[in-house]
Each structure stands twice: as C-alpha cells, then as structure tokens.
Motif scaffolding. Structure first.
Motif, PDB file in Angstrom:
ATOM      1  N   ARG A  41       0.841  -1.201   0.000  1.00  0.00           N
ATOM      2  CA  ARG A  41       0.000   0.000   0.000  1.00  0.00           C
ATOM      3  C   ARG A  41       0.881   1.259   0.000  1.00  0.00           C
ATOM      4  O   ARG A  41       0.642   2.196  -0.768  1.00  0.00           O
ATOM      5  CB  ARG A  41      -0.918  -0.024   1.220  1.00  0.00           C
ATOM      6  N   ASP A  42       1.920   1.249   0.827  1.00  0.00           N
ATOM      7  CA  ASP A  42       2.804   2.408   0.895  1.00  0.00           C
ATOM      8  C   ASP A  42       3.579   2.599  -0.414  1.00  0.00           C
ATOM      9  O   ASP A  42       3.718   3.716  -0.915  1.00  0.00           O
ATOM     10  CB  ASP A  42       3.797   2.258   2.049  1.00  0.00           C
ATOM     11  N   THR A  44       2.890   1.420  -3.535  1.00  0.00           N
ATOM     12  CA  THR A  44       2.088   1.704  -4.732  1.00  0.00           C
ATOM     13  C   THR A  44       1.413   3.070  -4.678  1.00  0.00           C
ATOM     14  O   THR A  44       0.876   3.519  -5.691  1.00  0.00           O
ATOM     15  CB  THR A  44       1.033   0.605  -4.954  1.00  0.00           C
ATOM     16  N   ARG A  45       1.446   3.725  -3.536  1.00  0.00           N
ATOM     17  CA  ARG A  45       0.943   5.098  -3.471  1.00  0.00           C
ATOM     18  C   ARG A  45       1.864   6.067  -4.206  1.00  0.00           C
ATOM     19  O   ARG A  45       1.455   7.152  -4.593  1.00  0.00           O
ATOM     20  CB  ARG A  45       0.795   5.534  -2.011  1.00  0.00           C
ATOM     21  N   ARG A  46       3.091   5.655  -4.401  1.00  0.00           N
ATOM     22  CA  ARG A  46       4.048   6.520  -5.069  1.00  0.00           C
ATOM     23  C   ARG A  46       3.747   6.572  -6.558  1.00  0.00           C
ATOM     24  O   ARG A  46       3.754   5.544  -7.238  1.00  0.00           O
ATOM     25  CB  ARG A  46       5.468   6.010  -4.843  1.00  0.00           C
ATOM     26  N   LEU A  74      -4.103  -0.219 -10.493  1.00  0.00           N
ATOM     27  CA  LEU A  74      -3.238   0.643  -9.690  1.00  0.00           C
ATOM     28  C   LEU A  74      -2.982   2.001 -10.330  1.00  0.00           C
ATOM     29  O   LEU A  74      -2.593   2.946  -9.638  1.00  0.00           O
ATOM     30  CB  LEU A  74      -1.887  -0.055  -9.454  1.00  0.00           C
ATOM     31  N   ARG A  76      -0.515   2.492 -12.277  1.00  0.00           N
ATOM     32  CA  ARG A  76       0.931   2.588 -12.191  1.00  0.00           C
ATOM     33  C   ARG A  76       1.564   1.816 -13.355  1.00  0.00           C
ATOM     34  O   ARG A  76       0.911   1.042 -14.040  1.00  0.00           O
ATOM     35  CB  ARG A  76       1.442   2.007 -10.854  1.00  0.00           C
TER      36      ARG A  76
END
Length: 377
Positions: A41-42, A44-46, A74, A76
């Motif tokens: 979670r941390d 893939t927030r980027r 995502l 991403r």
C-alpha cells in the motif's frame, strides 16, 4: 504425495494437483496478508513507482497474465519481464533511478535466475522493494528475503508446491495471490473461479476425447492477458508430451502474420475468448476464418458466453461474466492443464516425470550465473 497417488497411466500426482485447484483458490482468496499488504500500500501510493513482475518459464507467464489488470487497477507502470531476460541483460531492463517494486514468482524459488534477478535489482536500483510469491518457504528465494526491511515473502498453501513436473496449482495460486494483493481480485472471486474450475473438471471425459484425436500440433490463441495464457498452455502441452506434440501460441491478430502457415488437417486450434466485447470481435473473426479453412472440429473455443449464431459451439464456463481476463485465465488454465495431461497419457508419457533420463528437470539445472562487470554501456 501419499500412497493413494494414482498410477502414471492414470495421471499420477499431476491429475490430483490439477484437481485440487478449486479448493486451493478458495483458501487463497480467504487469506489475509496484512504485513505484505501494508508495504504494498505504501509503495504503490508513489506515482513514480515501477512494478516488475518476474519469474522463469511458467512463472514468467504469470506476469504476462497479470500485468494489464494490475496496471488498470493501480494506475501505475507495470511490466512483465522474465528473470531469464533480466539476468542476461540487466542493464537493458533495470532502471537505476526509478523506484521499483519487484514481484518475483517461483514455485520452489530455487531456479538460479530467481535469486540472481533480485540481487541484480538490489545492486543496480537505488530504491527497490521485493514481493516474493512462492510455494516453498524453505526455497532459496524465500530464505534470502525473509526478515528484510524492503522485502515481503508470501507463501502459498503447502500443497501447491507441486510434486509433478509441470506447474499447475503452484502457478494458479501465485497468480490469484498477486491479483488479490495488487489487483482486482476480491475474497468473493475465490468461489466464482472455483465453481468455474469445477465445471471444467466435470468435463474431463470430453477433454480426454479431444486428446484422443492425437493431433500432431496444437495452436493456442488469445489476446492481452490471454496471450500469456496461450503461451503457458503451449508450454504445458510441450512439457507433458516431452516435445512429441508441436505447439504454437499467438494473438488472434498476430497469427495471420505468418504463423498461420502451420495450419493443416492435423492441427487443433484452441481460442481463448476475451471478455471485452471489442477484443472479442477479433476472436470471432479468427474462429470463423480457421473453421472455414479447416472444419468446425479443428477449433476449440473456451469462453464465458456462447458464441453468436453462425460461429459454432464453445466450451462455456459459467459465472464469469464481467470479470477481467486475468481472472478468467484461471479456470481457462485448468482446461489447458487437463488437455495437456490427457494428451501426454495418449502418447504414453509419465506425466509426473516426462523426461525420465533427466534431459529437462523440474527445477532448472546447469545455469551459471556470471558476475556483472563493466559492459561499456
């Protein structure tokens, strides 16, 4: 396996490992992985993170089946790159200044390229995180990444560490776990997918009848995620028949550009129908074209819905309407596995070990990993 393992001529451990997949998927879909999920979670927030899905052979094809679904889910950058490609050409694939999440798939995690790929990423990429999905917690890959701050190891149910030669429940459990942790799969999908796979299992006699035709070549066609499925299907047939059946894979559109030359009266074509209505039009075109060139029985279509009038019959798997092709690929895979197994038996092969002389092994051997030196690039 226990003493109740069927004889090789009855499918050996392989037929049990194919058949256990519905129950395995139910278990996998219920599992919670809070420690891994928190890191993912941390990361893939980027917005600048790059996600690489990697493995060798069948494990690489997991990435091919999952990448597009993860990219959509995502928002991403997600790429499927085989460990065999990364190890041979690391500077072509690894970007030193791009934050990267590397998702590694490995049944045992003991393939030489598996550990080498993560080591290269550690050496070459400034910011790197690892998610290891494996069926063997005692494998080299799991041991190397257990307890590391930037790594998470998620082990599949122990029974998925297939004792048979070919990856079956190991592959699908890692694919579903990846889609649960990073993609669109939910707990509820476990039952839906398992029910569809049980429908495939109920058709074993029909699939065995297809194998009984003993076609000399099998062609598998699919678009997007289903092209990765087609490649895995071709490999499964090639492995279990010890190379006696020639196999090919492509997309329905790509097949016309030369590979269609393989078609003759001794070819069976399997088309995996996409769920997207736009993509499905191209499936229908190639189905009609090949059935017109050969005959209706030369094409087997696996689909989530009946074909329109005039396009012939399909093997329809229930309850999958509206699912992403990456999810639909799971029960489609069970069809491919049974077809490969029954074809191998028709050719008198021992499915748990198609290469008794050791020419090809369950875990790849004989690979030398060379140190990365200055390449001049």
């Amino acid at each position: 396996m226990t003493h109740s393992t069927p004889a090789q001529e009855d499918g050996g451990a392989t037929i049990l490992e194919i058949g256990q997949q519905p129950d395995v998927w139910r278990e996998v879909a219920r599992r919670q992985e809070p420690v891994a999920a928190a890191l993912l979670r941390d990361v893939t927030r980027r917005p600048d993170v790059r996600i690489i899905l990697t493995g060798a052979g069948s494990s690489a094809f997991i990435g091919d089946m999952a990448a597009a679904a993860l990219r959509r889910h995502l928002g991403r950058r997600v790429e499927a790159i085989a460990t065999t490609s990364i190890v041979a050409n690391p500077l072509d694939y690894l970007e030193p200044h791009t934050p990267t999440l590397m998702v590694s798939f490995g049944r045992s995690g003991n393939s030489p390229e598996s550990l080498a790929t993560t080591e290269l990423a550690d050496d070459l990429v400034d910011e790197i995180w690892h998610l290891v999905l494996t069926c063997d917690g005692d494998g080299a890959l799991a041991k190397a990444h257990t307890g590391r701050t930037n790594s998470r190891v998620v082990c599949m149910p122990e029974r998925t560490n297939d004792t048979g030669f070919a990856m079956t429940s190991s592959l699908t459990s890692m694919l579903l776990t990846c889609l649960r942790l990073l993609g669109p799969a939910t707990t509820g999908h476990g039952e839906v997918l398992a029910t569809a796979a049980e429908h495939v299992a109920s058709m074993q006699s029909d699939i065995a009848a297809l194998a009984n035709t003993k076609k000399k070549r099998l062609v598998y066609l699919g678009s997007g995620a289903l092209e990765g499925l087609a490649q895995e299907s071709a490999l499964k047939m090639l492995e279990l028949t010890a190379g006696e059946v020639d196999t090919y894979f492509d997309s329905p559109l790509g097949f016309r550009h030369g590979p269609k030359s393989v078609l003759d009266g001794d070819t069976l074509v399997v088309v995996y129908a996409a769920t997207d209505p736009y993509t499905h039009r191209y499936d229908l075109d190639i189905i009609a074209e090949i059935r017109g060139q050969l005959d209706d029985d030369a094409v087997v279509v696996v689909s989530t819905e009946p074909l329109p009038d005039g396009f012939g019959q399909a093997i329809v798997l229930p309850g999958l309407d509206g699912l992403d092709d990456a999810l639909v690929a799971l029960p489609y895979l069970v069809f491919a596995q049974y077809l490969a197994l029954f074809t191998a038996l028709e050719h008198g092969k021992t499915p748990d070990n198609p290469f008794p002389s050791g020419e090809v092994s369950r875990v790849v051997k004989g690979v030398t990993i060379y140190p990365l030196t200055e390449s001049g690039r």
